[in-house]
Enzyme design. Structure first.
Site, short mmCIF file in Angstrom:
data_model
loop_
_atom_site.label_atom_id
_atom_site.label_comp_id
_atom_site.label_asym_id
_atom_site.label_seq_id
_atom_site.Cartn_x
_atom_site.Cartn_y
_atom_site.Cartn_z
N LYS A 188 -8.10 -10.82 35.54
CA LYS A 188 -9.37 -11.36 35.70
C LYS A 188 -10.23 -10.75 36.73
O LYS A 188 -9.42 -10.43 37.59
CB LYS A 188 -9.04 -13.01 36.36
CG LYS A 188 -8.07 -13.61 35.36
CD LYS A 188 -8.60 -14.11 33.92
CE LYS A 188 -7.87 -15.12 32.96
NZ LYS A 188 -8.68 -15.73 32.08
N LYS A 239 -2.81 -7.78 30.17
CA LYS A 239 -3.62 -8.18 28.94
C LYS A 239 -5.29 -8.12 29.26
O LYS A 239 -5.64 -8.50 30.14
CB LYS A 239 -3.37 -9.69 28.30
CG LYS A 239 -4.31 -10.03 27.22
CD LYS A 239 -3.80 -11.51 26.95
CE LYS A 239 -4.97 -12.17 26.06
NZ LYS A 239 -6.21 -12.37 26.76
N LYS A 265 -12.46 -11.98 33.69
CA LYS A 265 -12.45 -11.23 32.31
C LYS A 265 -13.43 -10.43 32.22
O LYS A 265 -13.46 -9.47 31.35
CB LYS A 265 -12.17 -12.60 31.61
CG LYS A 265 -13.53 -13.34 31.42
CD LYS A 265 -13.62 -14.12 30.15
CE LYS A 265 -12.42 -15.28 30.46
NZ LYS A 265 -12.41 -16.42 29.31
N ASP A 279 -8.57 -9.58 28.27
CA ASP A 279 -9.23 -10.84 27.93
C ASP A 279 -9.56 -10.95 26.52
O ASP A 279 -10.26 -9.72 26.08
CB ASP A 279 -10.15 -11.72 28.71
CG ASP A 279 -9.70 -13.00 28.81
OD1 ASP A 279 -9.46 -13.88 28.07
OD2 ASP A 279 -9.75 -13.68 29.99
N HIS A 287 -5.01 -12.84 19.74
CA HIS A 287 -5.54 -13.75 20.41
C HIS A 287 -6.31 -14.59 19.38
O HIS A 287 -6.74 -14.25 18.43
CB HIS A 287 -6.56 -13.31 21.46
CG HIS A 287 -6.91 -14.34 22.36
ND1 HIS A 287 -7.84 -15.27 22.13
CD2 HIS A 287 -6.43 -14.56 23.77
CE1 HIS A 287 -8.12 -16.13 23.24
NE2 HIS A 287 -7.43 -15.62 24.25
N ARG A 288 -6.29 -15.89 19.64
CA ARG A 288 -6.92 -16.83 18.82
C ARG A 288 -8.30 -17.47 19.11
O ARG A 288 -8.38 -18.70 18.80
CB ARG A 288 -5.90 -18.11 18.54
CG ARG A 288 -5.68 -18.97 19.77
CD ARG A 288 -4.79 -20.31 19.51
NE ARG A 288 -4.39 -20.93 20.64
CZ ARG A 288 -3.63 -22.08 20.82
NH1 ARG A 288 -3.46 -22.47 19.46
NH2 ARG A 288 -3.78 -22.72 21.71
#
Length: 479
Positions: free
Chosen positions: A175, A201, A177, A203, A294-295
Site C-alpha cells: 500500500k 503482493k 495500492k 494489488d 485475485h477475485r
C-alpha cells in the site's frame, strides 16, 4: 422442397409457443453421474408457476428458445436438453424457490470454463419471466473435471517449492495500492519480506500505469526478493500481477517473471476472463511458476442473495481453470463473508472430496478426482488481534495476508512484518500445545507481546478496530 425437408416438416412439427414445463420440467428424471447439476435460486414474476420458471431456466440455458422451431426435428432433444428435475421452497421466502437442473455433458466443450458459463449463466439471467435468478451451486462430474488441468501446482507442491510446512503462509499487499514509483515499491517489498513475511503482493489494480510500468516493478521486486532471501535464509515471493489488456501481453509479462527467476505471478481472473486465466495457468505449470488469483469484481456477481452467482461457484470454476491461491474472504475482516458459507467453499477449494452439507451452503457432493487443491487467501481489514481467529478458522493450508495490518505499523514496514510473524508463530505454538485459539486467543497474543515490542506496538494501535456489520449474503434460515 427436397423430400427430406418435406418428411421432417410433416412429422409432428407444430409451429407456435408452448409452455416450457411441457418439455423441460421432468420430476421423474434420475440424474446421471455424468450430468452437470445446478441449483438455481429462482424468483418468478407474479403469476409464473415455479415449475414453469424452473423449466424456463433449464430450456434457456440449454437447447430451448421462446418458440418451437422446425430444426428441433433434426436432433435429439431428449439427449441434449437441460432438465429441471426438482423444485423446493426457500425457507422464509414465499416468492423464491430452488430449482435443480441437470445438463448432459455433451452440451459443453472439454476443458472450457468459458463455454460452461456461457450456457449455464448466460442470457437466461436476463429472462423477463424471472424477477431474479441466482446460481447457488454446481456439481461438476468427474468425467468433466478430468478434462481440466486445474491449478498449476497445488498445495503440496507449493509447500515443497517454498520449504515451508506446519503453519499458514504470511503475506502483505503493498500500500498505497496506486501511486508509488517502482523503486519505492520495491523498497516496501524488501522491508516486509526481510521482516518475516513469506510473500508480498501487487494489488489487483496494479498493472502497468504511467507512475510505475510493469517491467520496472518486476525488476525492483526481484531485487527485493533476492536481497531478503540472502539476509533471512528463507524462500520469499512477490505476486507479480501479469494481468494485462491482451492475453499476449499477459503471457509476455509472465515470461519476463520466469526469466527473472521469481516463483509466483498473479492474475485478476474475473476481470481478465476465464480464457486468459486458463492460458496463464497452463503456462505456469509448464514453466514452474505458482499462480496467485485475485477475485476483483466478484462482489458485483455474488453479493446479492437473490441474483447473480454464489462465490462457491466462482471458486469451483477457478479450481477448474487454474490457480494456486485465491482470495476467499476473512470472516473477521472488513469484507463480506459468512463463516459457515466461507468454510464451505474453502473446503471445496482445498479438499479432494466434499460431501453435500446444506448447513454450509453445499448443495451437491463434489468429487475432484485428485485435481490439485487451491490455498485460500484471507485478506482485507485484518491485523494481529485477528491472528488467533484466522489460524483457527483457516488452518495451516492458507495464506493470511495483512496489507494495512503490516504497513500501518507505527514503527514501519519491517516491524509490522515482525509483529505478524511473531503473532502467527505464537498462535501455531499454542495450538500445537493444545490450547483453544477461539477461547484463549487474546491471552496468547498478550503473552507474546511480552517478548516482542513490535507486536506490542501493533496491538496498541489496533486494539479498538472492529468491522461489526451484518453479513448480507447469509445462508438460508439464518436471522
Amino acid at each position: 422442397m427436397s423430400p427430406q425437408t418435406e418428411t421432417k416438416a410433416s412429422v409432428g412439427f407444430k409451429a407456435g409457443v408452448k409452455e416450457y414445463k411441457l418439455t423441460y420440467y421432468t420430476p421423474e428424471y434420475e440424474t446421471k453421474d455424468t450430468d452437470i447439476l445446478a441449483a438455481f435460486r429462482v424468483t418468478p414474476q407474479p403469476g409464473v408457476p415455479p415449475e414453469e420458471a424452473g423449466a424456463a431456466v433449464a430450456a434457456e440455458s440449454s437447447t430451448g428458445t421462446w418458440t418451437t422451431v422446425w430444426t428441433d426435428g433434426l436432433t435429439s432433444l431428449d439427449r441434449y436438453k437441460g432438465r429441471c428435475y426438482h423444485i423446493e421452497p426457500v425457507p422464509g421466502e414465499e416468492t423464491q424457490f430452488i430449482a435443480y437442473v441437470a445438463y448432459p455433458l455433451d452440451l459443453f466443450e472439454e476443458g472450457s470454463v468459458t463455454n460452461m458459463f456461457t450456457s449455464i449463466v448466460g442470457n437466461v439471467f436476463g429472462f423477463k419471466a424471472l424477477a431474479a435468478l441466482r446460481l447457488e451451486d454446481l456439481r461438476i462430474p468427474p468425467a468433466y473435471t478430468k478434462t481440466f488441468q486445474g491449478p498449476p501446482h497445488g498445495i503440496q507442491v507449493e509447500r515443497d517449492k517454498l520449504n515451508k510446512y506446519g503453519r499458514p503462509l504470511l503475506g502483505c499487499t503493498i500500500k498505497p495500492k496506486l501511486g508509488l514509483s517502482a523503486k519505492n515499491y520495491g523498497r516496501a517489498v524488501y522491508e516486509c519480506l526481510r521482516g518475516g513475511l513469506d510473500f508480498t503482493k501487487d494489488d489487483e489494480n496494479v498493472n502497468s500505469q504511467p507512475f510505475m510500468r510493469w517491467r520496472d516493478r518486476f525488476l525492483f521486486c526481484a531485487e527485493a526478493i533476492y536481497k531478503s532471501q540472502a539476509e533471512t535464509g528463507e524462500i520469499k515471493g512477490h505476486y507479480l500481477n501479469a494481468t494485462a489488456g491482451t492475453c499476449e501481453e499477459m503471457i509476455k509479462r509472465a515470461v519476463f517473471a520466469r526469466e527473472l527467476g521469481v516463483r509466483i505471478v498473479m492474475h485478476d481472473y474475473l476481470t481478465g476472463g476465464f480464457t486468459a486465466n486458463t492460458s496463464l495457468a497452463h503456462y505456469c505449470r509448464d514453466n514452474g511458476l505458482l499462480l496467485h488469483i485475485h477475485r476483483a469484481m466478484h462482489a458485483v456477481i455474488d453479493r446479492q442473495k437473490n441474483h447473480g452467482m454464489h462465490f462457491r461457484v466462482l471458486a469451483k470454476a477457478l479450481r477448474l481453470s487454474g490457480g494456486d491461491h485465491i482470495h476467499a474472504g476473512t470472516v473477521v475482516g472488513k469484507l463480506e463473508g459468512d463463516r459457515e458459507s466461507t468454510l464451505g467453499f474453502v473446503d471445496l477449494l482445498r479438499d479432494d472430496y466434499v460431501e453435500k452439507d446444506r448447513s454450509r451452503g453445499i448443495f451437491f457432493t463434489q468429487d475432484w478426482v485428485s485435481l490439485p487443491g487451491v490455498l485460500p487467501v484471507a485478506s482485507g481489514g485484518i491485523h494481529v488481534w485477528h491472528m488467533p481467529a484466522l489460524t483457527e478458522i483457516f488452518g495451516d493450508d492458507s495464506v493470511l495476508q495483512f496489507g494495512g495490518g503490516t504497513l500501518g505499523h507505527p514503527w514501519g514496514n519491517a516491524p509490522g512484518a515482525v509483529a505478524n510473524r511473531v503473532a502467527l508463530e505464537a498462535c501455531v505454538q499454542a495450538r500445537n500445545e493444545g490450547r483453544d485459539l477461539a477461547i484463549e486467543g487474546n491471552e496468547i497474543i498478550r503473552e507474546a507481546c511480552k517478548w516482542s515490542p513490535e507486536l506490542a506496538a501493533a496491538c496498541e494501535v489496533w486494539k479498538e478496530i472492529r468491522f461489526n456489520f451484518p453479513t448480507i449474503d447469509k445462508l438460508d434460515g439464518q436471522a
